[in-house]
Design an enzyme around this catalytic site. Structure first.
Site, PDB file in Angstrom:
ATOM      1  N   ASN A 136       1.124  -1.348   0.024  1.00  0.00           N
ATOM      2  CA  ASN A 136      -0.190   0.179  -0.134  1.00  0.00           C
ATOM      3  C   ASN A 136       1.241   1.018  -0.617  1.00  0.00           C
ATOM      4  O   ASN A 136       1.737   1.650   1.212  1.00  0.00           O
ATOM      5  CB  ASN A 136      -0.957  -0.091   1.529  1.00  0.00           C
ATOM      6  CG  ASN A 136      -1.605   1.158   1.259  1.00  0.00           C
ATOM      7  OD1 ASN A 136      -1.582   1.668   0.101  1.00  0.00           O
ATOM      8  ND2 ASN A 136      -2.507   0.700   1.735  1.00  0.00           N
ATOM      9  N   ARG A 174      -2.613  -1.636  -3.485  1.00  0.00           N
ATOM     10  CA  ARG A 174      -3.952  -1.408  -3.493  1.00  0.00           C
ATOM     11  C   ARG A 174      -3.773  -0.146  -4.118  1.00  0.00           C
ATOM     12  O   ARG A 174      -2.124   0.923  -3.813  1.00  0.00           O
ATOM     13  CB  ARG A 174      -3.722  -0.950  -1.996  1.00  0.00           C
ATOM     14  CG  ARG A 174      -4.829   0.003  -1.761  1.00  0.00           C
ATOM     15  CD  ARG A 174      -5.066   0.625  -0.201  1.00  0.00           C
ATOM     16  NE  ARG A 174      -5.779   1.642  -0.463  1.00  0.00           N
ATOM     17  CZ  ARG A 174      -6.338   2.842   0.176  1.00  0.00           C
ATOM     18  NH1 ARG A 174      -5.506   3.557   1.023  1.00  0.00           N
ATOM     19  NH2 ARG A 174      -7.352   3.509   0.334  1.00  0.00           N
ATOM     20  N   HIS A 195     -13.008   2.990  -0.334  1.00  0.00           N
ATOM     21  CA  HIS A 195     -13.376   1.533   0.754  1.00  0.00           C
ATOM     22  C   HIS A 195     -13.675   0.443   0.132  1.00  0.00           C
ATOM     23  O   HIS A 195     -13.694  -0.225   1.290  1.00  0.00           O
ATOM     24  CB  HIS A 195     -13.971   1.952   2.135  1.00  0.00           C
ATOM     25  CG  HIS A 195     -13.343   3.463   2.999  1.00  0.00           C
ATOM     26  ND1 HIS A 195     -13.714   4.251   3.580  1.00  0.00           N
ATOM     27  CD2 HIS A 195     -11.905   3.308   2.880  1.00  0.00           C
ATOM     28  CE1 HIS A 195     -12.737   5.458   4.118  1.00  0.00           C
ATOM     29  NE2 HIS A 195     -11.982   4.827   3.969  1.00  0.00           N
ATOM     30  N   ARG A 200     -11.748  15.640   7.534  1.00  0.00           N
ATOM     31  CA  ARG A 200     -12.855  16.418   6.694  1.00  0.00           C
ATOM     32  C   ARG A 200     -14.005  16.584   6.893  1.00  0.00           C
ATOM     33  O   ARG A 200     -15.090  15.810   7.554  1.00  0.00           O
ATOM     34  CB  ARG A 200     -12.966  15.281   5.029  1.00  0.00           C
ATOM     35  CG  ARG A 200     -11.718  14.649   4.609  1.00  0.00           C
ATOM     36  CD  ARG A 200     -11.799  13.372   3.538  1.00  0.00           C
ATOM     37  NE  ARG A 200     -10.734  12.859   3.094  1.00  0.00           N
ATOM     38  CZ  ARG A 200      -9.949  11.555   3.102  1.00  0.00           C
ATOM     39  NH1 ARG A 200     -11.256  10.915   3.990  1.00  0.00           N
ATOM     40  NH2 ARG A 200      -9.324  10.904   3.331  1.00  0.00           N
ATOM     41  N   GLU A 202      -8.374  -5.321   4.414  1.00  0.00           N
ATOM     42  CA  GLU A 202      -8.117  -5.364   2.964  1.00  0.00           C
ATOM     43  C   GLU A 202      -6.982  -6.464   2.328  1.00  0.00           C
ATOM     44  O   GLU A 202      -7.002  -6.455   1.541  1.00  0.00           O
ATOM     45  CB  GLU A 202      -7.728  -3.776   3.162  1.00  0.00           C
ATOM     46  CG  GLU A 202      -9.467  -2.592   2.932  1.00  0.00           C
ATOM     47  CD  GLU A 202      -8.685  -1.297   3.991  1.00  0.00           C
ATOM     48  OE1 GLU A 202      -8.371  -1.154   4.553  1.00  0.00           O
ATOM     49  OE2 GLU A 202      -9.039  -0.425   2.653  1.00  0.00           O
TER      50      GLU A 202
END
Ligand code: ADP
Length: 399
Positions: free
Chosen positions: A7, A91, A180, A241, A384
């Protein structure tokens, strides 16, 4: 087959090495400050010592080389040599509309990932760098791309289009993509197993709540709606955010502060969310502590987050005309029982009933609803990396 999962960020690189015969984790680690100075933390899972030191990492190529050196070293290693690593799974954040599933990387795939750079200007270039660095160090070892956006490609037009001039979609690809996806896919499949029902028969709502949060409506195993949009700023308020806001606000703020749009957008990404409201932290543990000590803005930030997630669950139950299961995952979803209880407090009308004792559990697959609850509520730690490794194995074996 042993698979290295990568990743890659702009100055960091997370990795895991998995033995896919048993799906066991062999080692994991993190390179940080790539291009600045460099630090490597390598954690073998076989009892060998952890390596946690500054290492010169001028580029991602040196980072991959350092990782492989540790994975194969006598002192810190978990494999005898690089030839034991059968494939690498990456990823990749944005696959645009080109990728609805994972793919073996070749020149055409690299070009397509490159084409998606305008959609993810911070993430895709870093992902490309990681792929190129692996190629430089590992040669012809097969590499696979697993996209954050792919799972959401099943969304219908009514969910992914914005009500703006249609040409912005056709010419500039402006639409909801969602992120996601790998996590939503993993936890929804696991939820179906836990519920003992075929995925095709289930309406699920997955709440991935970490630093970044997104909610996903999954009908019959397919993503039919999700909260993140063209970019990951949309949806519920997050650590830093803002989530969904009136789109006139950036213009209003530019007019009234003299700041330019880039500065305001940066504030909406990095200084907003629960951090912006509380003025305390983006970390839910800090907020819980501050709220407990009487900080009203920290309490309000937590309440706003729970309210936004609960409203979305209600919206998605309507979108699917029902819901059988709700899943909580990622840092907050897996660990923060108060946030879970706070969200479920709004959902009694759907037939959600939480078992307070079960809700105390953390970090394991578990039901937190009562046996009588009409809607099953589950905590499922996401994984993941395992999905990336599984996809990589399947694609490489079929190739
Ligand atoms: P990322 O989006 O960076 O992958 P994570 O999924 O790791 O994020 O989630 C990070 C968030 O999880 C942080 O806000 C952190 O406060 C929260 N978190 C982690 N552990 C706990 C805990 N025990 N209680 C409450 N929140 C937690």
């Amino acid at each position: 087959m042993k698979i290295l999962v990568i990743n890659c960020g702009s100055s960091s690189l997370k990795y895991q090495l998995l033995d896919m015969d048993s799906e066991a984790l062999l080692a994991k680690g993190l390179c940080e400050r790539i291009g600045i100075d460099g630090h490597l933390k390598h954690q073998p899972q076989n009892g060998k010592p952890v390596f946690d030191q500054d290492v010169a990492l001028p580029t991602h190529t040196e980072a991959i080389a350092a990782v492989l050196d540790k994975l194969t070293s006598a002192e810190y290693g978990v494999v005898a040599n690089m030839a034991e690593i059968g494939a690498v799974g990456h990823r990749v954040v944005h696959g645009g509309e080109k990728f609805a599933s994972s793919v073996v990387i070749d020149d055409a795939v690299m070009a397509a990932i490159q084409e998606c750079v305008p959609l993810a200007p911070l993430h895709n270039p870093a992902n490309i760098t990681g792929i190129e660095a692996c190629k430089a160090v590992m040669g012809d070892v097969p590499q696979v791309a697993v996209f954050d956006t792919a799972f959401h490609q099943s969304m219908p037009g009514k969910a992914f289009l914005y009500a703006i001039p249609y040409e912005y979609y056709t010419d500039l690809h402006v639409r909801r993509y969602g992120f996601h996806g790998t996590s939503h896919r993993y936890v929804s499949a696991r939820a179906a197993e836990m519920m003992g029902k075929p995925m095709e028969e289930l309406k699920l709502i997955s709440c991935h709540m970490g630093n970044g949060s997104s909610i996903c409506a999954i009908d019959g195993g397919k993503s039919v709606d999700t909260t993140m949009g063209l970019t990951p700023i949309a949806g519920v308020p997050m650590g830093t955010r803002c989530g969904d806001i009136d789109v006139s606000i950036p213009d209003f703020l530019c007019e009234n502060t003299g700041k330019d749009i880039k500065t305001i957008t940066n504030e909406l990404n990095k200084k907003s969310g629960v951090l912006g409201v509380s003025g305390v932290s983006s970390d839910f543990r800090d907020l819980t502590k501050a709220a407990g000590e009487g900080n009203d803005r920290a309490a309000l930030a937590l309440e706003m987050f729970q309210y936004a997630v609960a409203k979305t669950v209600g919206a998605y139950a309507a979108a699917m005309n029902g819901v059988d299961g709700i899943i909580f995952t990622a840092g907050v979803g897996e660990n923060d029982s108060a946030a879970r209880a706070g969200i479920c407090r709004y959902l009694g009308y759907l037939g959600v009933e939480i078992c307070p004792e079960c809700n105390k559990k953390r970090g394991e697959d578990t039901f937190i609803s009562t046996p009588a609850s009409k809607v099953k509520v589950m905590v499922i730690p996401t994984n993941e990396e395992l999905v990336i490794a599984r996809d990589t194995k399947a694609l490489v074996e079929a190739h």
